[in-house]
Design an enzyme around this catalytic site. Structure first.
Site, PDB file in Angstrom:
ATOM      1  N   LEU A  72       0.833  -1.125   0.169  1.00 37.04           N
ATOM      2  CA  LEU A  72       0.071  -0.012  -0.149  1.00 37.04           C
ATOM      3  C   LEU A  72       1.156   1.307  -0.016  1.00 37.04           C
ATOM      4  O   LEU A  72       2.027   1.305   0.262  1.00 37.04           O
ATOM      5  CB  LEU A  72      -0.942   0.049   1.161  1.00 37.04           C
ATOM      6  CG  LEU A  72      -1.856  -1.278   1.258  1.00 37.04           C
ATOM      7  CD1 LEU A  72      -2.348  -1.548   2.734  1.00 37.04           C
ATOM      8  CD2 LEU A  72      -3.060  -1.093   0.209  1.00 37.04           C
ATOM      9  N   PRO A  73       0.249   2.365  -0.311  1.00 40.68           N
ATOM     10  CA  PRO A  73       0.834   3.662  -0.725  1.00 40.68           C
ATOM     11  C   PRO A  73       1.584   4.121   0.591  1.00 40.68           C
ATOM     12  O   PRO A  73       2.861   4.521   0.549  1.00 40.68           O
ATOM     13  CB  PRO A  73       0.111   4.613  -1.238  1.00 40.68           C
ATOM     14  CG  PRO A  73      -0.982   3.859  -1.551  1.00 40.68           C
ATOM     15  CD  PRO A  73      -1.011   2.612  -0.796  1.00 40.68           C
ATOM     16  N   ASN A 120      -3.257   4.405   4.909  1.00 38.11           N
ATOM     17  CA  ASN A 120      -3.647   3.219   3.960  1.00 38.11           C
ATOM     18  C   ASN A 120      -3.655   1.909   4.799  1.00 38.11           C
ATOM     19  O   ASN A 120      -4.377   1.267   4.881  1.00 38.11           O
ATOM     20  CB  ASN A 120      -3.205   3.217   2.738  1.00 38.11           C
ATOM     21  CG  ASN A 120      -3.016   4.291   1.906  1.00 38.11           C
ATOM     22  OD1 ASN A 120      -2.209   4.967   1.650  1.00 38.11           O
ATOM     23  ND2 ASN A 120      -4.321   4.657   1.365  1.00 38.11           N
ATOM     24  N   LYS A 179      14.964  -0.406   5.263  1.00 34.18           N
ATOM     25  CA  LYS A 179      14.498   0.205   3.901  1.00 34.18           C
ATOM     26  C   LYS A 179      15.033   1.750   3.885  1.00 34.18           C
ATOM     27  O   LYS A 179      15.415   2.434   3.119  1.00 34.18           O
ATOM     28  CB  LYS A 179      13.156  -0.002   3.767  1.00 34.18           C
ATOM     29  CG  LYS A 179      12.564   0.946   2.587  1.00 34.18           C
ATOM     30  CD  LYS A 179      12.970   0.288   1.185  1.00 34.18           C
ATOM     31  CE  LYS A 179      12.471   1.237   0.068  1.00 34.18           C
ATOM     32  NZ  LYS A 179      10.912   1.071  -0.376  1.00 34.18           N
ATOM     33  N   LYS A 202       8.944  11.092  -0.076  1.00 36.27           N
ATOM     34  CA  LYS A 202       8.114  10.596   0.803  1.00 36.27           C
ATOM     35  C   LYS A 202       8.958   9.469   1.739  1.00 36.27           C
ATOM     36  O   LYS A 202       8.855   9.782   2.950  1.00 36.27           O
ATOM     37  CB  LYS A 202       7.253   9.709   0.249  1.00 36.27           C
ATOM     38  CG  LYS A 202       6.299   8.679   0.941  1.00 36.27           C
ATOM     39  CD  LYS A 202       5.944   7.433   0.657  1.00 36.27           C
ATOM     40  CE  LYS A 202       5.570   6.257   1.379  1.00 36.27           C
ATOM     41  NZ  LYS A 202       5.652   4.943   0.905  1.00 36.27           N
TER      42      LYS A 202
END
Lengths: 307, 307, 307, 307
Positions: free
Chosen positions: A68-69, A73, A174, A249
């Site tokens: 999911l973004p 979400n 990440k 982001k």
């Protein structure tokens, strides 16, 4: 093959869709859902069963992958009124491959545990191309005993699966990688620009850096200067690749976690600001290596054309 | 061997001394000078002839290498009252291995040209150890026709000799490399610190970065976190290696050239400031990878001493 | 009035020209020169005598004011082949109102001293408007005994004359002020932009800041947000005022002096970089308060996809 | 006086305690609670009624003020199992004077609205001294119709009450002010340090800045250089005042809101990082003007003492 139990898949966007197809290719029945009907339709044509909500998927599958973004979400898909946890079965394995705040991963893990399910975070590196070719890298956080079960599915979609530790550490790995990547990319762009202005040939400068201590992935594998390397976005007007807005982001996530853990990240923080300004100045959809273009002298004033 | 003509060498510090010794080892008669008599004495014991000033060296040798701390020293040694150019012979090859502002290299080249001599800049990468083992890398700027003559001498002192272009480009390459190195090192330090605070094992995090796009020389060859790698200064309380004060000097050069050429270097500039603050806060003589220690939480207040 | 001895004036640009006119207005005979004949012609029409070179001016006047764009011009005008010092008379008072590196001011002072002349640095704050209205502020560095003599002339051209200390401190004061000004301006622009995005009315936010500890000259006297104040460049599409390229120049000087004195200036350094990027992105000739426009979201994409 | 209805007060820390006392002084019966019994005891001695939980306070008072350290505390006190909203009465006015993320203020306002209550954010500027003397400034966000009711109470505790707009804008104004304050303070510290190194007298430099465009609150009212002003923390070894750790917290909030609204804040972000490093290096409890001390050259190595 027939004996494989179905896998739930929630989130059929640019990344999720090819990932789910790779599960189908490996013989796993896929039960999927997405908020966009056209994404569902496409996967249905490939053989997946489509249901109306995450809750319904949870009712039918005891292994579920979500892609999911962003954090809100994920919160909605897991804990919302039609969320997974409304109907999740005991012992279900929940794998979230979204890139989100590690503290949200921890919250989801706690909420899942209350329902008797297991949550792991498994964000990916590699873009749409790697997703299609099952060449993604998964960084996995969660209880070690469940890692083998997760690995079975993840290896269908990726070339590398790395166990990072407790829940949230997949996200941490990440985020850390992408923060250092952003720093290296901007650093490479500044350095190449400075060298060119000082009279160095860009290819030669890249070669020197790459045999010296300035070497980094952005200088040797993804050079931001047009003409230095082939097959990278800088050679294609910064199209394709990893968009500036996505990098911004991820740097926002890095900043959030750094602020929350009171960790100083001066260069990471400035890298975030630079990508944020670039988004504001029209670079949002260009590859993040376009920072080279952003920093170098504008060649001509666009307004000056004509009279 | 007996037929080799003498080579002048000016500047017998930590770097210059082992470099001159390597020339002697290759059978070149060395005619040297330095402001510190003890440095001269040491080289004399190895077989060099010692003279009183750069001018006298220039009178005796038609190939001269200089290795000096900073721009003002280079200006003095070349154009000062007892400088090389006072007695330089036509056709003399002048090779400056100091790390200085490329614009000063260009000035020196012009001044040498007026006297019929040829000036090349050839700064090095690699520290005292590499100098002793003749493993330096030379980045050479100057007229291409003279490059072969320079190369003959430089290969006695280094493992790599790279021709970079016109005068000043050797300096440019050196400065660019070190700016990107500083950015990569601080970036690696921040990233490792953030990852550790988020629960990742430092060795594992380094491994993940090194197989991903965050990879850089500082993460894979000189990791700043104690215990991640062996044989690097982080494993030895940041002793040895490349001092913070030297890195701050090189970043000051990068800043000067960037300011003079109106080139934006946001991360390079912040890296300079960080190393500058570290120098002010007691890190001047530690290896530049000690930025990891500078950024991480102080474990105990030094004021606690006494009762 | 008739008894006033002539004053030399070198550099008749946007600032120098109105300054020289104010000296004429106060009854001082002016002997001037400039590299642009049209600038000379204009002042000649106002009654000045025009000569061919700084050396000739020095031959005729024993008080000389210089107002030049940058350090190399100052070096040329004082120490060049037709420079002031070629013909300067003993006891001449040399006042340099250019904004340059304080270390160059010190060099010029030493060179002047050797010729028996006295050099003072006296850079100004205030733009072309203040120069015309004789409302400049002069910050003066040099030997205190000569200050009164300098003050006599400077008060004809400015409203405030401040003695700062030894040679170079006038430049230091100017550079320090402008560095803090740049930091305050960018800070105000970021803060106003953030507040507006968080739902605050810009006028109200400015009012709150100005009665609180966030108050600064950029928030209360030169607000960068269009519509908040009248009579400032932000209300006039950032035309007029103090150009981004001039601010970038002054920040470059600040950076040079900080680097040379090993002083950490993290925010000043980042401010420099931001104005440098703005110059590269088309803001060179806008007022420096246009950083507000640079940082805020671009309202529409210029590419306007398809039709 | 007798007719005044009671006011609830939750959070009796360094700030809350003197604020509650000022309500008592103005004749308001106060019903209070806090997690620390000793804080409760102290206020009880002054005449307040003490209850066990926020829920119980909400049961007894229809105007409640909260003053808490951070967002999680506010969430707990309002929406936790013994929180205000468990027993809040319809029409109750809830005023939160904590400094928190404006998005949390908005969430609390929505939650309160569901229960028929009204929530306003009203963070303060001014420290413990201003709280004792009822000299605080309140920045108030919320529906305009309720502002008068809030103002009645807030004027008992502060000298200025400013209506900022919808819910969250009080926080926004506070965060914006403190971000610009931090930028101005670090900028002033760098500038003063640079000027001093360039030979300027600190008092004279402050005077010049304060009559010029570099002027800001940190230069003219809270100068960070010891000896320049009296009655400020720099004159008292940076004790008292506004701690670095508190400034770092507010800058973290600014960063969070900037990241969430995708607003670039390059200097605000770097200011945050600098205060974060200072916290890590032993400056956590010093006044935030100690950044001057942090940036300037360490005078002597503490290790060198004795032998």
């Amino acid at each position: 093959m027939a004996s494989k139990t179905p896998v739930g898949f929630i989130g059929l966007g640019n990344m999720g869709s090819p990932m789910a197809k790779n599960l189908l290719r490996h013989g796993y029945p896929v039960i999927a859902t997405d908020v966009f009907p056209e994404s569902c339709k496409e996967l249905q044509d490939e053989g997946a069963q489509i249901l109306d909500s995450p809750a319904e998927v949870a009712d039918k599958a005891d292994r579920i992958i979500t892609m999911l973004p962003s954090s809100p979400n994920v919160i909605e898909v897991y804990t919302g009124p039609n969320g997974i946890l409304k109907k999740v079965k005991k012992g279900t394995l929940l794998i979230d491959s979204s890139t989100i705040d590690p503290s949200v991963s921890k919250e989801m893990a706690l909420a899942a545990e209350k329902m008797g399910a297991v949550f792991m975070d498994a964000p990916v590196s590699g873009g749409v191309g790697a997703a299609s070719l099952a060449k993604l890298t998964f960084m996995v956080g969660g209880v070690e005993e469940e890692y083998t079960a997760a690995q079975e599915l993840l290896t269908c979609m990726g070339a590398n699966v790395v166990y990072c530790g407790q829940v949230g550490t997949g996200q941490a790995a990440k985020i850390c990688n992408n923060m250092l990547l952003a720093i290296g990319m901007i650093g490479t762009a500044e350095t190449m620009n400075l060298g060119i202005r000082l009279g160095l040939d860009p290819k030669l400068l890249a070669q020197i850096l790459n045999m010296s201590s300035g070497r980094c992935w952005s200088s040797d594998s993804y050079n931001p200067v047009p003409g230095v390397m082939e097959g990278v976005p800088s050679g294609n007007n910064y199209q394709g690749g990893f968009g500036t807005t996505l990098m911004a982001k991820d740097l926002g996530l890095a900043q959030h976690t750094a602020t929350n853990t009171k960790t100083p990240v001066p260069l990471g923080s400035l890298a975030h600001q630079i990508y944020r300004v670039m988004c504001a100045r029209g670079y949002a959809n260009k590859d993040f290596s376009s920072v080279f273009q952003f920093l170098r002298e504008q060649e001509e004033e666009p307004e000056k054309k004509g009279d």
